[in-house]
Design a protein around this motif. Structure first.
Motif, mmCIF file in Angstrom:
data_model
loop_
_atom_site.group_PDB
_atom_site.id
_atom_site.type_symbol
_atom_site.label_atom_id
_atom_site.label_comp_id
_atom_site.label_asym_id
_atom_site.label_seq_id
_atom_site.Cartn_x
_atom_site.Cartn_y
_atom_site.Cartn_z
ATOM 1 N N MET B 140 0.844 -1.213 0.000
ATOM 2 C CA MET B 140 0.000 0.000 0.000
ATOM 3 C C MET B 140 0.867 1.247 0.000
ATOM 4 S SD MET B 140 -2.857 -1.191 2.745
ATOM 5 C CE MET B 140 -3.989 0.184 2.718
ATOM 6 N N LYS B 141 1.972 1.174 0.741
ATOM 7 C CA LYS B 141 2.884 2.324 0.777
ATOM 8 C C LYS B 141 3.486 2.564 -0.608
ATOM 9 C CE LYS B 141 4.145 2.007 5.646
ATOM 10 N NZ LYS B 141 5.109 1.534 6.616
ATOM 11 N N GLN B 142 3.827 1.464 -1.283
ATOM 12 C CA GLN B 142 4.380 1.607 -2.637
ATOM 13 C C GLN B 142 3.365 2.247 -3.566
ATOM 14 O OE1 GLN B 142 7.241 1.404 -3.809
ATOM 15 N NE2 GLN B 142 8.475 -0.155 -2.832
ATOM 16 N N ARG B 143 2.118 1.817 -3.447
ATOM 17 C CA ARG B 143 1.065 2.386 -4.302
ATOM 18 C C ARG B 143 0.892 3.871 -4.026
ATOM 19 N NH1 ARG B 143 -3.051 -1.497 -6.027
ATOM 20 N NH2 ARG B 143 -2.296 -3.584 -5.595
ATOM 21 N N LEU B 144 0.900 4.218 -2.740
ATOM 22 C CA LEU B 144 0.735 5.628 -2.392
ATOM 23 C C LEU B 144 1.945 6.438 -2.865
ATOM 24 C CD1 LEU B 144 -0.938 7.823 -1.078
ATOM 25 C CD2 LEU B 144 0.044 7.229 1.133
ATOM 26 N N GLY B 145 3.115 5.838 -2.716
ATOM 27 C CA GLY B 145 4.328 6.505 -3.205
ATOM 28 C C GLY B 145 4.211 6.782 -4.694
ATOM 29 N N LEU B 146 3.656 5.823 -5.422
ATOM 30 C CA LEU B 146 3.490 6.006 -6.873
ATOM 31 C C LEU B 146 2.474 7.112 -7.151
ATOM 32 C CD1 LEU B 146 4.177 5.011 -9.748
ATOM 33 C CD2 LEU B 146 2.268 3.427 -9.568
ATOM 34 N N ALA B 147 1.381 7.112 -6.368
ATOM 35 C CA ALA B 147 0.357 8.159 -6.550
ATOM 36 C C ALA B 147 0.970 9.543 -6.328
ATOM 37 C CB ALA B 147 -0.800 7.927 -5.579
ATOM 38 N N ILE B 148 1.818 9.654 -5.313
ATOM 39 C CA ILE B 148 2.480 10.939 -5.027
ATOM 40 C C ILE B 148 3.392 11.323 -6.187
ATOM 41 C CG2 ILE B 148 4.208 12.052 -3.532
ATOM 42 C CD1 ILE B 148 2.926 10.412 -1.182
ATOM 43 N N ALA B 149 4.131 10.324 -6.684
ATOM 44 C CA ALA B 149 5.045 10.601 -7.796
ATOM 45 C C ALA B 149 4.290 11.029 -9.049
ATOM 46 C CB ALA B 149 5.884 9.362 -8.084
ATOM 47 N N LEU B 150 3.068 10.514 -9.186
ATOM 48 C CA LEU B 150 2.291 10.808 -10.397
ATOM 49 C C LEU B 150 1.478 12.104 -10.309
ATOM 50 C CD1 LEU B 150 0.973 7.247 -11.317
ATOM 51 C CD2 LEU B 150 2.697 8.592 -12.518
ATOM 52 N N LEU B 151 1.457 12.712 -9.124
ATOM 53 C CA LEU B 151 0.691 13.958 -8.958
ATOM 54 C C LEU B 151 1.142 14.993 -9.980
ATOM 55 C CD1 LEU B 151 0.419 14.714 -5.139
ATOM 56 C CD2 LEU B 151 -1.469 14.637 -6.754
ATOM 57 N N GLY B 152 0.195 15.592 -10.635
ATOM 58 C CA GLY B 152 0.529 16.644 -11.593
ATOM 59 C C GLY B 152 1.028 16.111 -12.924
ATOM 60 N N ASP B 153 0.839 14.803 -13.162
ATOM 61 C CA ASP B 153 1.255 14.174 -14.423
ATOM 62 C C ASP B 153 2.657 14.613 -14.854
ATOM 63 O OD1 ASP B 153 -1.208 12.919 -14.548
ATOM 64 O OD2 ASP B 153 -2.138 14.619 -15.566
ATOM 65 N N PRO B 154 3.683 14.177 -14.124
ATOM 66 C CA PRO B 154 5.046 14.594 -14.486
ATOM 67 C C PRO B 154 5.451 14.042 -15.854
ATOM 68 C CG PRO B 154 5.121 12.805 -12.908
ATOM 69 C CD PRO B 154 3.682 13.206 -13.017
ATOM 70 N N GLU B 155 6.364 14.726 -16.509
ATOM 71 C CA GLU B 155 6.809 14.259 -17.829
ATOM 72 C C GLU B 155 7.836 13.149 -17.704
ATOM 73 O OE1 GLU B 155 7.808 17.779 -20.397
ATOM 74 O OE2 GLU B 155 6.933 18.777 -18.666
ATOM 75 N N PHE B 156 8.491 13.131 -16.542
ATOM 76 C CA PHE B 156 9.550 12.140 -16.338
ATOM 77 C C PHE B 156 9.348 11.501 -14.966
ATOM 78 C CE2 PHE B 156 14.474 11.669 -15.820
ATOM 79 C CZ PHE B 156 14.399 10.335 -16.172
ATOM 80 N N LEU B 157 9.184 10.194 -14.986
ATOM 81 C CA LEU B 157 8.920 9.465 -13.739
ATOM 82 C C LEU B 157 10.141 8.613 -13.405
ATOM 83 C CD1 LEU B 157 6.612 8.846 -11.714
ATOM 84 C CD2 LEU B 157 5.922 6.987 -13.223
ATOM 85 N N ILE B 158 10.640 8.786 -12.187
ATOM 86 C CA ILE B 158 11.813 8.012 -11.765
ATOM 87 C C ILE B 158 11.399 7.087 -10.624
ATOM 88 C CG2 ILE B 158 14.115 8.136 -10.755
ATOM 89 C CD1 ILE B 158 14.464 10.846 -12.084
ATOM 90 N N LEU B 159 11.543 5.798 -10.847
ATOM 91 C CA LEU B 159 11.097 4.829 -9.842
ATOM 92 C C LEU B 159 12.247 3.898 -9.464
ATOM 93 C CD1 LEU B 159 7.713 3.890 -11.554
ATOM 94 C CD2 LEU B 159 8.050 5.549 -9.733
ATOM 95 N N ASP B 160 12.574 3.918 -8.199
ATOM 96 C CA ASP B 160 13.645 3.072 -7.690
ATOM 97 C C ASP B 160 12.986 1.887 -6.971
ATOM 98 O OD1 ASP B 160 16.102 2.213 -6.958
ATOM 99 O OD2 ASP B 160 16.583 3.877 -5.614
ATOM 100 N N GLU B 161 13.057 0.733 -7.552
ATOM 101 C CA GLU B 161 12.443 -0.482 -7.000
ATOM 102 C C GLU B 161 10.953 -0.291 -6.695
ATOM 103 O OE1 GLU B 161 13.888 -3.250 -6.995
ATOM 104 O OE2 GLU B 161 15.965 -2.656 -7.281
#
Lengths: 253, 309
Positions: B140-161
């Motif tokens: 769930m934390k990973q999902r929320l982390g992804l939601a935070i990263a996706l806020l504002g539809d960034p052009e470049f998404l960086i995901l570490d594990e």
């Protein structure tokens, strides 16, 4: 910058430790005068009035101020390093200077709110119990805004020192422990060294650690007022510049 | 190639920690619209590079170019166009999922609160209500982390594990979501992951980093070319089959595995001839399948170890 201040305020508003500290202090501030009230009532001594209580006990508020800054520095700032929040903030596309300034501003606001709890809650309670009474001869009602204003200013100065150490320590436990010891001992250390080395003595005389004791004085000579105002302002400016300097070069882990 | 076609380029990027070279003259480039699989063992330098790109640490030498910007102030501005999860999701433990998103929304200056429930729905956390994130599972934390990263539809998404802690369905859902974001929004994605089979299913480009050095960058199509094709043969008598292959097909380019299976390289265009030769020799064929090496075996071969990314 506006967004950074807003988010820090949002975080402060949601910070459990901040509210716990505020509520605990409020409860203690309510309990403390009650002890005197019942003690005086059973012994037949005259009760404190609101004005009398404020003048007698406002000096003790310096301890609340220091402890408040230490705890809040640990739970509001250092905690963000261990939770990883600092990584999100640092990579948000804002300069490190802006980030530090926003955090310091809101941290200082939080610490200032904490520093007001004891004088306001206790004085109000005593006033409700025994009336406000009168200030001793020579003191006017101006004493209240002056003492509260200086309390806020000196709390902000202590907060700026606290914020500086959070950049170095980055762990809430270490920050709280170190700041508690630092704030409680620095006074005696500087006073002791100052008695042997003249320069340190002068430095101590014009430091917030010494001048915070003047905040609650019933009478302040007009000649002392500039130093009383300038020293905390300079402390804030210098520690903020130093904090930004360190934070700008810091690798966030 | 135009500069704008690259979202990220590094030039001789190096980072030293107390005498240890975590990154050594890395020249990495990520094209706009690509899904870049960043592969390396623990301590190879993946996270260090990500930390430099996101501004958490500063290079010892070399430079970073993000969206064509490399000057310090422009680089800081360019980071507003990035969403990231670095090492682990950064969450306020005493806030709910909505409050975490709200704090990040304010931080990034994203107007309108409506994106908060939308993001929660997108990652399947819409029902978490007043539950504070301290009590969330790792997934769930990973999902929320992804939601935070996706806020504002960034052009470049960086995901570490990003798949750490996710259950198998969660892994599939995340993969599909990332592919969708890449396809529909043209989002460029950099993923570092230990699960190479998962990366293989979505990455369009790869970079292999080892001991701080970027060994190689290649496209998915190039990977297919690099991964050796072979015919996997399982027969009743592997020793006899090996002799038959050697004598009848005139090749020694094969391996007899510990379980008796044979990997025959080349001859991919002659499956019927091979099966016929084996059959004629009186061998009973249990399995006969054309196969190829995968990303994991290529990676292992490239860095010269058996496994453990």
């Amino acid at each position: 910058m506006y967004n950074l201040i807003r988010v820090e305020l949002f975080k402060l508003h949601k910070n459990r430790s901040f509210w716990t500290l505020l509520i605990a202090l409020a409860v203690l501030s309510l309990a403390y005068p009650l002890l005197y009230y019942f003690d005086h009532r059973s012994s037949g001594e005259p009760q404190f009035t609101g004005a009398g209580f404020l003048i007698t006990f406002i000096t003790s508020n310096a301890y609340v101020m220091k402890v408040g800054v230490a705890f809040l520095a640990g739970f509001f700032i250092s905690n963000e390093y261990s939770t990883g929040i600092m990584k999100t903030i640092a990579s948000s596309g804002n300069t490190r200077g802006q980030l530090y300034a926003a955090k310091l501003t809101v941290f200082a606001i939080g610490a200032m709110l904490i520093s007001l709890v004891f004088p306001i809650v206790s004085t109000l309670e005593v006033t409700l119990l025994s009336g406000f009474g009168h200030f001793p001869e020579g003191n006017t009602l101006f004493f209240i805004p002056r003492v509260l204003g200086l309390t806020l200013l000196y709390t902000a100065a202590y907060a700026s020192i606290g914020a500086l150490f959070t950049v170095v320590l980055t762990d809430s436990g270490k920050t709280i422990g170190f700041l508690m010891i630092f704030f409680l001992l620095i006074d005696s250390v500087l006073a002791g060294l100052g008695s042997k080395v003249e320069f340190i003595g002068t430095l101590y005389d014009y430091s917030i650690f010494k001048l915070v004791g003047e905040v609650a004085k019933p009478h302040i000579h007009s000649g002392d007022l500039p130093a009383l105002l300038l020293v905390p302002l300079l402390t804030i400016a210098l520690t903020a510049i130093l904090g930004i300097f360190i934070f700008r070069r810091k690798d966030i882990k | 190639m135009k500069m704008q076609e690259y979202v990220l380029r590094t030039n001789q990027l190096s980072k030293t920690y107390k005498g240890h070279r975590a990154l050594d003259k890395v020249n990495l480039s990520i094209r706009k619209g690509s899904i870049y699989g960043f592969i390396g063992q623990n301590g190879a330098g993946k996270s260090t590079l990500i930390r430099l790109v996101t501004g958490l640490a500063f290079p010892t030498k070399g430079s970073i170019e993000l969206f064509g910007a490399s000057e310090e102030k422009a680089l800081i501005q360019a980071r507003k166009r990035i969403g990231s999860i670095i090492e682990s999701p950064a969450l306020f433990p005493h806030m709910t999922a909505s409050e975490n998103l709200e704090a990040n929304r304010i931080l990034r200056g994203i107007p309108g609160k409506e994106c908060v429930p939308r993001m929660l729905e997108q990652v399947g956390l819409q029902g978490t209500g007043k539950k504070i994130t301290k009590n969330f599972s790792l997934g769930m934390k990973q999902r929320l982390g992804l939601a935070i990263a996706l806020l504002g539809d960034p052009e470049f998404l960086i995901l570490d594990e990003p798949t750490n802690g996710l259950d198998p369905m969660g892994v599939v859902e995340m993969r599909e979501l990332l592919k969708q974001l890449n396809r529909e929004l043209g989002m460029t994605i950099l993923i570092s992951s230990h699960i190479l089979s998962e990366l293989h299913l979505m990455a369009s480009h790869y970079g292999i980093i080892h001991r701080g050095q970027l060994l190689e960058q290649f496209t998915a199509a190039e990977l297919d070319g690099k991964c050796q094709q072979y015919i996997y043969i399982k027969v009743s008598d592997p020793g006899k089959a090996a002799a038959v292959i050697q004598n009848e097909l005139g090749t020694t380019d094969f391996e007899v595995m510990q379980d008796g299976a044979i990997k025959l390289y080349g001859h991919m265009e002659q499956p019927s001839k091979i099966s016929s030769v084996l059959f004629t020799a009186g061998l009973e064929i249990e399995k006969f399948t054309p196969m190829g090496e995968d990303l994991e075996s290529y990676f292992s071969k490239r860095i010269g170890v058996d496994s453990h990314v």
